[in-house]
Structures are given as C-alpha cells and as structure tokens.
Design a protein around this motif. Structure first.
Motif, PDB file in Angstrom:
ATOM      1  N   ASP A  52       0.825  -1.211   0.000  1.00 52.66           N
ATOM      2  CA  ASP A  52       0.000   0.000   0.000  1.00 52.66           C
ATOM      3  C   ASP A  52       0.858   1.258   0.000  1.00 52.66           C
ATOM      4  OD1 ASP A  52      -2.241  -1.564  -0.018  1.00 52.66           O
ATOM      5  OD2 ASP A  52      -2.786  -1.216   2.080  1.00 52.66           O
ATOM      6  N   ILE A  53       1.951   1.241   0.750  1.00 53.63           N
ATOM      7  CA  ILE A  53       2.859   2.397   0.779  1.00 53.63           C
ATOM      8  C   ILE A  53       3.457   2.625  -0.609  1.00 53.63           C
ATOM      9  CG2 ILE A  53       5.054   3.253   1.693  1.00 53.63           C
ATOM     10  CD1 ILE A  53       4.332   1.859   4.340  1.00 53.63           C
ATOM     11  N   ASP A  54       3.873   1.542  -1.267  1.00 54.31           N
ATOM     12  CA  ASP A  54       4.434   1.671  -2.612  1.00 54.31           C
ATOM     13  C   ASP A  54       3.399   2.210  -3.600  1.00 54.31           C
ATOM     14  OD1 ASP A  54       6.795   0.661  -1.606  1.00 54.31           O
ATOM     15  OD2 ASP A  54       6.395  -1.389  -2.285  1.00 54.31           O
ATOM     16  N   LYS A  55       2.161   1.727  -3.494  1.00 55.72           N
ATOM     17  CA  LYS A  55       1.098   2.196  -4.382  1.00 55.72           C
ATOM     18  C   LYS A  55       0.796   3.681  -4.138  1.00 55.72           C
ATOM     19  CE  LYS A  55      -1.294  -2.243  -4.659  1.00 55.72           C
ATOM     20  NZ  LYS A  55      -2.543  -2.945  -4.312  1.00 55.72           N
ATOM     21  N   GLU A  56       0.802   4.096  -2.873  1.00 56.13           N
ATOM     22  CA  GLU A  56       0.552   5.511  -2.569  1.00 56.13           C
ATOM     23  C   GLU A  56       1.683   6.389  -3.094  1.00 56.13           C
ATOM     24  OE1 GLU A  56      -1.576   6.682   1.211  1.00 56.13           O
ATOM     25  OE2 GLU A  56      -0.953   4.639   1.742  1.00 56.13           O
ATOM     26  N   ASN A  57       2.920   5.905  -3.005  1.00 56.77           N
ATOM     27  CA  ASN A  57       4.045   6.655  -3.570  1.00 56.77           C
ATOM     28  C   ASN A  57       3.918   6.777  -5.090  1.00 56.77           C
ATOM     29  OD1 ASN A  57       5.235   7.159  -1.112  1.00 56.77           O
ATOM     30  ND2 ASN A  57       6.493   5.315  -1.170  1.00 56.77           N
ATOM     31  N   ASN A  58       3.421   5.714  -5.745  1.00 56.40           N
ATOM     32  CA  ASN A  58       3.176   5.792  -7.187  1.00 56.40           C
ATOM     33  C   ASN A  58       2.129   6.864  -7.494  1.00 56.40           C
ATOM     34  OD1 ASN A  58       4.987   3.736  -7.674  1.00 56.40           O
ATOM     35  ND2 ASN A  58       3.420   2.151  -7.859  1.00 56.40           N
ATOM     36  N   ASP A 124     -25.287   9.975   5.172  1.00 57.89           N
ATOM     37  CA  ASP A 124     -24.549  11.133   5.672  1.00 57.89           C
ATOM     38  C   ASP A 124     -23.613  10.687   6.786  1.00 57.89           C
ATOM     39  OD1 ASP A 124     -25.887  12.735   3.927  1.00 57.89           O
ATOM     40  OD2 ASP A 124     -27.321  13.495   5.391  1.00 57.89           O
ATOM     41  N   GLY A 125     -22.443  11.286   6.822  1.00 58.49           N
ATOM     42  CA  GLY A 125     -21.485  10.966   7.871  1.00 58.49           C
ATOM     43  C   GLY A 125     -20.115  10.674   7.303  1.00 58.49           C
ATOM     44  N   ARG A 126     -19.287  10.058   8.133  1.00 57.81           N
ATOM     45  CA  ARG A 126     -17.894   9.807   7.761  1.00 57.81           C
ATOM     46  C   ARG A 126     -17.747   8.506   6.990  1.00 57.81           C
ATOM     47  NH1 ARG A 126     -13.195   7.845  11.367  1.00 57.81           N
ATOM     48  NH2 ARG A 126     -11.610   7.731   9.791  1.00 57.81           N
ATOM     49  N   TRP A 127     -16.938   8.553   5.952  1.00 58.54           N
ATOM     50  CA  TRP A 127     -16.589   7.397   5.137  1.00 58.54           C
ATOM     51  C   TRP A 127     -15.079   7.409   4.906  1.00 58.54           C
ATOM     52  CZ3 TRP A 127     -19.909   3.663   3.309  1.00 58.54           C
ATOM     53  CH2 TRP A 127     -21.273   3.930   3.397  1.00 58.54           C
ATOM     54  N   ASN A 128     -14.498   6.249   4.793  1.00 59.83           N
ATOM     55  CA  ASN A 128     -13.118   6.101   4.333  1.00 59.83           C
ATOM     56  C   ASN A 128     -13.196   5.532   2.930  1.00 59.83           C
ATOM     57  OD1 ASN A 128     -12.348   6.871   6.865  1.00 59.83           O
ATOM     58  ND2 ASN A 128     -11.604   4.884   7.499  1.00 59.83           N
ATOM     59  N   ILE A 129     -12.620   6.248   1.983  1.00 58.39           N
ATOM     60  CA  ILE A 129     -12.643   5.796   0.599  1.00 58.39           C
ATOM     61  C   ILE A 129     -11.247   5.306   0.228  1.00 58.39           C
ATOM     62  CG2 ILE A 129     -12.213   8.104  -0.328  1.00 58.39           C
ATOM     63  CD1 ILE A 129     -14.036   7.327  -2.668  1.00 58.39           C
ATOM     64  N   LYS A 130     -11.213   4.172  -0.453  1.00 57.54           N
ATOM     65  CA  LYS A 130      -9.946   3.577  -0.875  1.00 57.54           C
ATOM     66  C   LYS A 130     -10.096   3.151  -2.336  1.00 57.54           C
ATOM     67  CE  LYS A 130      -6.892  -0.267   0.315  1.00 57.54           C
ATOM     68  NZ  LYS A 130      -6.696  -1.396   1.228  1.00 57.54           N
ATOM     69  N   VAL A 131      -9.345   3.805  -3.206  1.00 56.27           N
ATOM     70  CA  VAL A 131      -9.371   3.482  -4.635  1.00 56.27           C
ATOM     71  C   VAL A 131      -8.057   2.771  -4.957  1.00 56.27           C
ATOM     72  CG1 VAL A 131      -9.595   4.383  -6.967  1.00 56.27           C
ATOM     73  CG2 VAL A 131     -10.749   5.550  -5.079  1.00 56.27           C
ATOM     74  N   ASP A 132      -8.147   1.487  -5.234  1.00 55.73           N
ATOM     75  CA  ASP A 132      -6.992   0.668  -5.591  1.00 55.73           C
ATOM     76  C   ASP A 132      -7.088   0.410  -7.087  1.00 55.73           C
ATOM     77  OD1 ASP A 132      -4.823  -0.985  -5.621  1.00 55.73           O
ATOM     78  OD2 ASP A 132      -5.701  -2.538  -4.335  1.00 55.73           O
ATOM     79  N   TRP A 133      -6.196   1.039  -7.866  1.00 52.56           N
ATOM     80  CA  TRP A 133      -6.331   0.971  -9.313  1.00 52.56           C
ATOM     81  C   TRP A 133      -4.993   0.734  -9.994  1.00 52.56           C
ATOM     82  CZ3 TRP A 133      -4.776   5.360 -12.437  1.00 52.56           C
ATOM     83  CH2 TRP A 133      -4.323   6.463 -11.699  1.00 52.56           C
ATOM     84  N   GLN A 134      -5.081   0.246 -11.228  1.00 50.99           N
ATOM     85  CA  GLN A 134      -3.897  -0.056 -12.021  1.00 50.99           C
ATOM     86  C   GLN A 134      -4.021   0.671 -13.368  1.00 50.99           C
ATOM     87  OE1 GLN A 134      -5.865  -2.808 -10.895  1.00 50.99           O
ATOM     88  NE2 GLN A 134      -4.721  -2.806  -8.989  1.00 50.99           N
TER      89      GLN A 134
END
Length: 148
Positions: A52-58, A124-134
């Motif tokens: 995940d760290i590598d993907k975020e750096n990309n 309505d309210g808090r959400w954590n969004i995670k987009v994992d894409w290639q």
C-alpha cells in the motif's frame, strides 16, 4: 444495628462493584452500542501494508492525482485526464467506521474520466474511501477520509 466506618466502607465497595458490573453487562449486551471499528481481515491487511505504501508513492508521482467531489447524484471520483480510460482497472472500497453493514466495494468501469458512486448507497457521515487501481501494469492507491 450500629452503623460504623467499616460498614460504610463495605457498603460503598459493594455499591461500586455492582455499578461496574451493571455497566459492563449493559455495554456488552446492548446492540445499539455495538460498533465494529476494524475490518474482519486486519491481519491480512497488515501484511500488505508495504504494498500500500508503494502504491501511494506511485500515486504521488503522478502529475495530477485522483480527486473527488460531492454532488446531488453522489460522489464523483475523477481520474487524471492524461490517462487513457480503457487502461484503468481496479476497485473502489467505501468503509463506514460506525457500521460495517454499509461497507461496499465496486469495480472501476469508466466511460469518461469520472466514476459516480450513487447517492442511494451513501449515508450522511464519515466514510473512508480507498481506490486501488492499475494503469498499464502499475498499481496506484488513493485513500481519503471524507464526510458525506
């Protein structure tokens, strides 16, 4: 019966222990207070943390990263205009910290550079969004805490 200090201390201890036991039992049995704050497979996610760290750096190396905005139709996730939409694959995961029953995942299917998450799926309210894409064999990750 005479009331002295020893009797008062014993009554205070019994009262305190009774209060604590009532509190613990009521907190463990009341379904309205049941909040799942972690995912089911958090050990597996911990092992994938470096990926995940590598993907975020990309993602940070892109000239323009993903963006999102709230509209009346829902949330629109915008992918960079410089990328070809046919080469973008992956999924979007929305995590609701207060109730795991509202979590959902959807595949990325683009006809233009925007992806719409419909309003009917979001509360309505808090959400954590995670987009994992290639894109062209390179993996990217976008994480954000949003208020809808």
């Amino acid at each position: 019966m005479k009331f002295n200090w020893g009797t008062g201390i014993v009554i205070a201890f019994v009262g305190f222990i009774s209060f604590i036991m009532y509190f613990v039992i009521s907190m463990n049995t009341d379904k309205a207070l049941d909040h799942d704050l972690v995912t089911e497979d958090y050990y597996k996610q911990e092992l994938e943390f470096q990926n995940d760290i590598d993907k975020e750096n990309n993602s940070k190396s892109l000239t323009k990263n993903l963006s999102w905005k709230k509209t009346n139709e829902g949330i629109i996730i915008t992918f960079p205009e410089s990328l070809e939409i046919n080469s973008i694959t992956g999924n979007v995961f929305l995590y609701r910290p207060s109730n795991k029953q509202f979590d959902f995942e959807t595949d990325i299917s683009l006809s233009n550079h925007n992806l719409l998450i419909p309003d009917k799926r979001l509360l309505d309210g808090r959400w954590n969004i995670k987009v994992d894409w290639q894109y062209n064999g390179k993996s990217y990750l976008y994480k954000k805490e949003i208020i809808y």
